[in-house]
Design a protein around this motif. Structure first.
Motif, short mmCIF file in Angstrom:
data_model
loop_
_atom_site.label_atom_id
_atom_site.label_comp_id
_atom_site.label_asym_id
_atom_site.label_seq_id
_atom_site.Cartn_x
_atom_site.Cartn_y
_atom_site.Cartn_z
N GLU A 184 0.87 -1.11 0.06
CA GLU A 184 -0.04 0.00 0.01
C GLU A 184 0.83 1.27 0.20
O GLU A 184 0.50 2.44 -0.54
CB GLU A 184 -1.04 0.11 1.23
N ALA A 209 0.94 3.94 -3.24
CA ALA A 209 0.74 5.51 -2.62
C ALA A 209 1.86 6.33 -3.35
O ALA A 209 1.43 7.43 -3.80
CB ALA A 209 0.41 5.76 -1.25
N SER A 233 1.17 9.19 -5.85
CA SER A 233 0.94 10.46 -5.40
C SER A 233 2.47 11.08 -5.67
O SER A 233 2.79 12.42 -5.93
CB SER A 233 0.89 10.79 -3.90
N ASP A 275 -7.86 6.92 0.89
CA ASP A 275 -6.77 7.58 1.47
C ASP A 275 -6.82 9.09 0.51
O ASP A 275 -6.77 9.12 -0.43
CB ASP A 275 -5.46 7.12 1.50
N ILE A 286 -4.16 9.27 -1.94
CA ILE A 286 -4.48 8.37 -3.15
C ILE A 286 -5.64 9.00 -3.86
O ILE A 286 -5.49 9.16 -5.11
CB ILE A 286 -4.88 6.91 -2.84
#
Length: 382
Positions: free
Chosen positions: A90, A94, A98, A118, A121
């Motif tokens: 994860e 991310a 990002s 999130d 994200i």
């Protein structure tokens, strides 16, 4: 290889440093570690490639190279799932989205299906939205819905408490209320005659309570949100806050998004997911034009209007019109608030010189987390 000895420390450093440590730490990694190294290189090597560095060319070579064929995203996702725990996967996903803008990760159905909701994200997904196919569009909406639900749950109670009403300390009432609302000074004064000297207690048969009051004056809150590329996270929080504010009594909320163009989404203010799905991140910034639009379309009763500008204050147009509009609004007694950050990390990145000019023209400037935003606005409504 020892689990805790020097060999293990060298192995870990080799994985952290990547291929650039090959000469000094040759032989520290083998087997699955080499697969882990290649999988991490697929993502983190991208930062070097995008700066123009050729990772496939050795220090003494002018051409050619030995870099293995880059694995496809489905191959990468399979390797990551097999070699790393889910929590690591994860974090890397991310970062890919990002930090490096590697939206090709969304082309893998498994990676797409397992994206966690999130704000970081979601920011990357919103930036990719205009170039995505219908399947990705549906996933973005799904992630947006879950992020909005989590943020609303966290922020609603505090926002409602801050803005929907306050006890009026100057007035009391004999009507029954909660124990926390007892006006102790007034209650003691009215019951002094009931003092029992033997038991040394005051018998209070006439309780007084602070009079509860709610703001029923018609406040209008205008949220004017910069939707340039750097403001994605602030947009998410702003959309959620606008929806929460719109549920409060006697508060009328208007929501305006802008870059060099203006999009008035006031009719969607109760649905932050729809607001976010209408966002077109990127473009320049014309703050002066957006403020002038808010003045013309939404400022009806200036002394009962709060205009919140959420921006990095990097004005792309001449600064004069923007400052003139701010001075005019301030002169009309509109409460002007400039918010430089609306994410929970409170790491503002904004044009300090322009913010100072706005403050001098009559706009209060702050950099706040969402939890403090409601209290800040409430302070200006009192």
């Amino acid at each position: 290889m020892s689990e805790n000895g020097p060999d293990e420390a060298l192995r870990r450093w080799r994985l952290v440093l990547g291929r650039f440590a090959d000469r000094s730490l040759a032989g520290c990694c083998g087997g699955d570690d080499l697969r882990r190294d290649r999988a991490l290189e697929r993502i983190y090597g991208e930062s070097y490639r995008r700066r123009g560095l050729r990772l496939d060319v050795g220090p003494k070579s002018s051409r050619g190279g030995s870099e293995p064929t880059r694995m496809t995203m489905p191959e990468w996702f399979g390797e990551m799932r097999e070699l790393f725990p889910r929590s690591t996967l994860e974090v890397v996903k991310a970062d890919a989205l990002s930090r490096f803008g590697m939206t090709e990760i969304l082309d893998d159905p498994k990676a797409l299906a397992e994206l966690e909701p999130d704000p970081a994200i979601l920011s990357a997904l919103l930036a990719h939205r205009g170039r995505s196919d219908p399947a990705v569009e549906a996933k973005i909406r799904q992630v947006a819905k879950r992020v909005v639900e989590e943020l609303t749950k966290r922020l609603r109670v505090q926002t409602s408490r801050a803005l929907s009403g306050a006890r009026r300390r100057g007035a009391t009432t004999g009507l029954r209320g909660a124990a926390r609302d007892i006006a102790w000074d007034e209650t003691i004064r009215r019951n002094l005659r009931n003092w029992d000297p033997e038991r040394k207690v005051l018998v209070a048969d006439r309780l007084r309570f602070h009079a509860a009051t709610r703001r029923h004056l018609p406040w209008r809150i205008i949220l004017c949100i910069d939707q340039s590329g750097s403001m994605a996270t602030s947009l998410i929080y702003s959309a959620v806050m606008a929806a929460i504010l719109s549920t409060l009594p006697a508060v009328d909320v208007k929501l305006v998004l802008f870059d060099t163009a203006i999009v008035d989404v006031s009719d969607q203010v109760g649905d932050p997911v729809d607001v976010l799905m209408s966002v077109q991140l990127g473009g320049g910034t014309d703050i002066g034009r957006a403020l002038a639009y808010c003045e013309q379309k939404h400022v009806a009763t200036p002394e009962r209007t709060v205009l919140v500008l959420v921006s990095d204050f990097c004005e792309g147009a001449p600064i004069g019109p923007m400052l003139s509009t701010v001075k005019r609004l301030a002169g009309a007694r509109v409460k002007l608030l400039g918010l430089a950050a609306l994410d929970e990390a409170a790491r503002p990145s904004y044009d300090h010189a322009t913010a100072q000019r706005l403050a001098e023209a009559g706009m209060a400037i702050a950099a706040l987390t969402p939890e403090h935003f409601a209290d800040w606005v409430a302070g200006h409504l009192r």
